[in-house]
Motif scaffolding. Structure first.
Motif, PDB file in Angstrom:
ATOM      1  N   GLY A  36       0.820  -1.204   0.000  1.00 25.88           N
ATOM      2  CA  GLY A  36       0.000   0.000   0.000  1.00 25.88           C
ATOM      3  C   GLY A  36       0.851   1.249   0.000  1.00 25.88           C
ATOM      4  O   GLY A  36       1.912   1.307  -0.617  1.00 25.88           O
ATOM      5  N   GLY A  37       0.398   2.275   0.725  1.00 27.67           N
ATOM      6  CA  GLY A  37       1.130   3.527   0.812  1.00 27.67           C
ATOM      7  C   GLY A  37       2.079   3.566   1.996  1.00 27.67           C
ATOM      8  O   GLY A  37       2.242   2.585   2.729  1.00 27.67           O
ATOM      9  N   PHE A  38       2.702   4.707   2.205  1.00 33.83           N
ATOM     10  CA  PHE A  38       3.772   4.849   3.188  1.00 33.83           C
ATOM     11  C   PHE A  38       3.282   4.683   4.623  1.00 33.83           C
ATOM     12  O   PHE A  38       4.028   4.242   5.490  1.00 33.83           O
ATOM     13  CB  PHE A  38       4.423   6.224   3.006  1.00 33.83           C
ATOM     14  CG  PHE A  38       5.706   6.406   3.774  1.00 33.83           C
ATOM     15  CD1 PHE A  38       6.784   5.568   3.569  1.00 33.83           C
ATOM     16  CD2 PHE A  38       5.841   7.454   4.686  1.00 33.83           C
ATOM     17  CE1 PHE A  38       7.977   5.746   4.269  1.00 33.83           C
ATOM     18  CE2 PHE A  38       7.022   7.640   5.374  1.00 33.83           C
ATOM     19  CZ  PHE A  38       8.098   6.790   5.168  1.00 33.83           C
ATOM     20  N   TYR A  39       2.025   5.030   4.895  1.00 35.10           N
ATOM     21  CA  TYR A  39       1.510   4.969   6.261  1.00 35.10           C
ATOM     22  C   TYR A  39       0.503   3.842   6.485  1.00 35.10           C
ATOM     23  O   TYR A  39      -0.323   3.915   7.398  1.00 35.10           O
ATOM     24  CB  TYR A  39       0.885   6.313   6.648  1.00 35.10           C
ATOM     25  CG  TYR A  39       1.898   7.355   7.102  1.00 35.10           C
ATOM     26  CD1 TYR A  39       2.947   7.016   7.944  1.00 35.10           C
ATOM     27  CD2 TYR A  39       1.808   8.674   6.658  1.00 35.10           C
ATOM     28  CE1 TYR A  39       3.872   7.952   8.350  1.00 35.10           C
ATOM     29  CE2 TYR A  39       2.736   9.630   7.072  1.00 35.10           C
ATOM     30  CZ  TYR A  39       3.762   9.260   7.909  1.00 35.10           C
ATOM     31  OH  TYR A  39       4.687  10.201   8.318  1.00 35.10           O
ATOM     32  N   VAL A  40       0.565   2.798   5.695  1.00 35.78           N
ATOM     33  CA  VAL A  40      -0.317   1.651   5.914  1.00 35.78           C
ATOM     34  C   VAL A  40       0.031   0.995   7.252  1.00 35.78           C
ATOM     35  O   VAL A  40       1.187   0.653   7.494  1.00 35.78           O
ATOM     36  CB  VAL A  40      -0.170   0.636   4.762  1.00 35.78           C
ATOM     37  CG1 VAL A  40      -0.786  -0.716   5.134  1.00 35.78           C
ATOM     38  CG2 VAL A  40      -0.822   1.170   3.507  1.00 35.78           C
ATOM     39  N   PRO A  41      -0.944   0.804   8.147  1.00 35.32           N
ATOM     40  CA  PRO A  41      -0.662   0.206   9.459  1.00 35.32           C
ATOM     41  C   PRO A  41      -0.210  -1.251   9.359  1.00 35.32           C
ATOM     42  O   PRO A  41      -0.664  -1.998   8.484  1.00 35.32           O
ATOM     43  CB  PRO A  41      -2.005   0.303  10.190  1.00 35.32           C
ATOM     44  CG  PRO A  41      -2.782   1.340   9.460  1.00 35.32           C
ATOM     45  CD  PRO A  41      -2.351   1.239   8.027  1.00 35.32           C
ATOM     46  N   LEU A  42       0.667  -1.638  10.285  1.00 35.13           N
ATOM     47  CA  LEU A  42       1.091  -3.031  10.402  1.00 35.13           C
ATOM     48  C   LEU A  42       0.593  -3.666  11.696  1.00 35.13           C
ATOM     49  O   LEU A  42       0.465  -4.888  11.782  1.00 35.13           O
ATOM     50  CB  LEU A  42       2.617  -3.125  10.320  1.00 35.13           C
ATOM     51  CG  LEU A  42       3.222  -2.691   8.979  1.00 35.13           C
ATOM     52  CD1 LEU A  42       4.747  -2.747   9.042  1.00 35.13           C
ATOM     53  CD2 LEU A  42       2.702  -3.547   7.837  1.00 35.13           C
ATOM     54  N   ASP A  43       0.373  -2.841  12.706  1.00 33.09           N
ATOM     55  CA  ASP A  43      -0.261  -3.275  13.949  1.00 33.09           C
ATOM     56  C   ASP A  43      -0.815  -2.039  14.636  1.00 33.09           C
ATOM     57  O   ASP A  43      -0.944  -0.981  14.021  1.00 33.09           O
ATOM     58  CB  ASP A  43       0.704  -4.073  14.847  1.00 33.09           C
ATOM     59  CG  ASP A  43       1.947  -3.268  15.251  1.00 33.09           C
ATOM     60  OD1 ASP A  43       1.880  -2.018  15.308  1.00 33.09           O
ATOM     61  OD2 ASP A  43       2.991  -3.884  15.520  1.00 33.09           O
ATOM     62  N   GLU A  44      -1.122  -2.147  15.928  1.00 28.66           N
ATOM     63  CA  GLU A  44      -1.729  -1.014  16.634  1.00 28.66           C
ATOM     64  C   GLU A  44      -0.800   0.183  16.752  1.00 28.66           C
ATOM     65  O   GLU A  44      -1.254   1.325  16.906  1.00 28.66           O
ATOM     66  CB  GLU A  44      -2.175  -1.444  18.045  1.00 28.66           C
ATOM     67  CG  GLU A  44      -3.234  -2.527  18.063  1.00 28.66           C
ATOM     68  CD  GLU A  44      -2.624  -3.925  18.031  1.00 28.66           C
ATOM     69  OE1 GLU A  44      -1.408  -4.045  17.751  1.00 28.66           O
ATOM     70  OE2 GLU A  44      -3.364  -4.890  18.294  1.00 28.66           O
ATOM     71  N   GLN A  45       0.497  -0.046  16.680  1.00 24.15           N
ATOM     72  CA  GLN A  45       1.469   1.026  16.906  1.00 24.15           C
ATOM     73  C   GLN A  45       2.358   1.325  15.717  1.00 24.15           C
ATOM     74  O   GLN A  45       2.877   2.435  15.598  1.00 24.15           O
ATOM     75  CB  GLN A  45       2.358   0.676  18.114  1.00 24.15           C
ATOM     76  CG  GLN A  45       1.605   0.562  19.425  1.00 24.15           C
ATOM     77  CD  GLN A  45       2.532   0.210  20.580  1.00 24.15           C
ATOM     78  OE1 GLN A  45       3.519  -0.508  20.399  1.00 24.15           O
ATOM     79  NE2 GLN A  45       2.228   0.710  21.762  1.00 24.15           N
ATOM     80  N   HIS A  46       2.560   0.362  14.841  1.00 22.48           N
ATOM     81  CA  HIS A  46       3.546   0.524  13.774  1.00 22.48           C
ATOM     82  C   HIS A  46       2.884   0.541  12.398  1.00 22.48           C
ATOM     83  O   HIS A  46       1.814  -0.029  12.202  1.00 22.48           O
ATOM     84  CB  HIS A  46       4.576  -0.616  13.824  1.00 22.48           C
ATOM     85  CG  HIS A  46       5.299  -0.717  15.123  1.00 22.48           C
ATOM     86  ND1 HIS A  46       4.942  -1.604  16.120  1.00 22.48           N
ATOM     87  CD2 HIS A  46       6.352  -0.016  15.612  1.00 22.48           C
ATOM     88  CE1 HIS A  46       5.749  -1.463  17.153  1.00 22.48           C
ATOM     89  NE2 HIS A  46       6.612  -0.504  16.873  1.00 22.48           N
ATOM     90  N   ASP A  47       3.569   1.201  11.470  1.00 24.34           N
ATOM     91  CA  ASP A  47       3.094   1.246  10.088  1.00 24.34           C
ATOM     92  C   ASP A  47       4.262   1.000   9.136  1.00 24.34           C
ATOM     93  O   ASP A  47       5.394   0.749   9.568  1.00 24.34           O
ATOM     94  CB  ASP A  47       2.396   2.577   9.789  1.00 24.34           C
ATOM     95  CG  ASP A  47       3.245   3.790  10.168  1.00 24.34           C
ATOM     96  OD1 ASP A  47       4.486   3.707  10.042  1.00 24.34           O
ATOM     97  OD2 ASP A  47       2.669   4.809  10.592  1.00 24.34           O
ATOM     98  N   MET A  48       3.971   1.060   7.842  1.00 25.74           N
ATOM     99  CA  MET A  48       4.992   0.783   6.843  1.00 25.74           C
ATOM    100  C   MET A  48       6.152   1.774   6.945  1.00 25.74           C
ATOM    101  O   MET A  48       7.309   1.430   6.673  1.00 25.74           O
ATOM    102  CB  MET A  48       4.371   0.823   5.441  1.00 25.74           C
ATOM    103  CG  MET A  48       5.180   0.123   4.380  1.00 25.74           C
ATOM    104  SD  MET A  48       5.483  -1.632   4.693  1.00 25.74           S
ATOM    105  CE  MET A  48       3.811  -2.290   4.656  1.00 25.74           C
ATOM    106  N   ALA A  49       5.866   3.000   7.371  1.00 27.56           N
ATOM    107  CA  ALA A  49       6.932   3.992   7.557  1.00 27.56           C
ATOM    108  C   ALA A  49       7.906   3.538   8.635  1.00 27.56           C
ATOM    109  O   ALA A  49       9.121   3.737   8.510  1.00 27.56           O
ATOM    110  CB  ALA A  49       6.324   5.343   7.918  1.00 27.56           C
ATOM    111  N   ASP A  50       7.393   2.920   9.701  1.00 27.15           N
ATOM    112  CA  ASP A  50       8.266   2.422  10.764  1.00 27.15           C
ATOM    113  C   ASP A  50       9.184   1.320  10.243  1.00 27.15           C
ATOM    114  O   ASP A  50      10.354   1.227  10.644  1.00 27.15           O
ATOM    115  CB  ASP A  50       7.436   1.894  11.937  1.00 27.15           C
ATOM    116  CG  ASP A  50       6.704   3.002  12.670  1.00 27.15           C
ATOM    117  OD1 ASP A  50       7.346   3.990  13.056  1.00 27.15           O
ATOM    118  OD2 ASP A  50       5.480   2.883  12.858  1.00 27.15           O
TER     119      ASP A  50
END
Length: 224
Positions: free
Chosen positions: A123-137
């Motif tokens: 997806g995009g740069f800020y797609v979530p991966l869990d409750e706290q982290h996203d693809m940007a992390d």
């Protein structure tokens, strides 16, 4: 093993469906044509198909096909989910947690065997991966330069500039951006492209025209 300096890039996009896998595969093939051992990695994939009892990502399969190295699909794609939904929701439904440390470990295992790794986000740069982290992390954790795929369609200028700003705000290097024509009938394509070339705070790596076949992978050369 080649003695070339190891390289790695993180590929993100202005949205989902903008051609990240296509551009990532193009980059893998381009580095391979230079005589480098090159592979793509898709850390997290949704919408996978069950084949012979295991989930297989079409994106990961394309990246593996573009590579010139024999590697395990499990290392190419550590997290595969069947529903075509946001990764964090798919992981919740599967009773799993996407572990960034595990992804980093798998990446290092891949990198030890090749010269170049192209890591494609979901997806995009800020797609979530869990409750706290996203693809940007994940991009920050891996820490290497980012390539932004801009899907050339209505609204692309705003999406591109916002994503570029987000990448830089996270302390990452935006190595460059690729204009990928995802709308064959886009109005004022050249004017939009010119505006992006004037305003984007990174190198323009090239334009990929609308295509319907993988032949483009062998004829388009990005400036990287």
């Amino acid at each position: 093993m080649s003695q070339a300096k190891k390289q790695a890039y993180f590929v993100t996009g202005t949205d989902t469906g903008v051609g990240k896998t296509f551009i990532s595969s193009l980059l893998v093939r381009q580095f391979a044509r230079r005589g480098l051992r090159s592979v793509g990695m898709k850390p997290v994939a949704s919408g996978c198909e069950r084949v012979d009892g295991r989930l297989v990502s079409e994106d990961a399969a394309q990246l593996l096909a573009a590579s010139n190295v024999e590697l395990s699909i499990d290392d190419i794609n550590p997290y595969a989910f069947e529903p075509a939904i946001a990764p964090h929701i798919a992981a919740q439904q599967a009773g799993m947690r996407i572990d960034l440390d595990h992804i980093q470990t798998v990446f290092k295992r891949l990198q030890a065997q090749v010269d170049v790794v192209i890591v494609e986000g979901a997806g995009g740069f800020y797609v979530p991966l869990d409750e706290q982290h996203d693809m940007a992390d994940l991009a920050v954790k891996l820490g290497f330069p980012v390539i932004l795929v801009v899907g050339m369609r209505l609204g692309c200028i705003n999406h591109a500039l916002l994503t570029a700003e987000a990448i830089r705000q996270r302390g990452l290097t935006l190595a460059g951006w690729v204009a990928n024509q995802v709308d064959p009938g886009m109005a004022m394509l050249e004017e939009n492209l010119q505006t992006l070339r004037q305003r984007m705070p990174a190198s323009y790596l090239g334009w990929v025209p609308w295509q319907t076949a993988t032949d483009t992978l062998n004829v388009v050369e990005l400036i990287i």
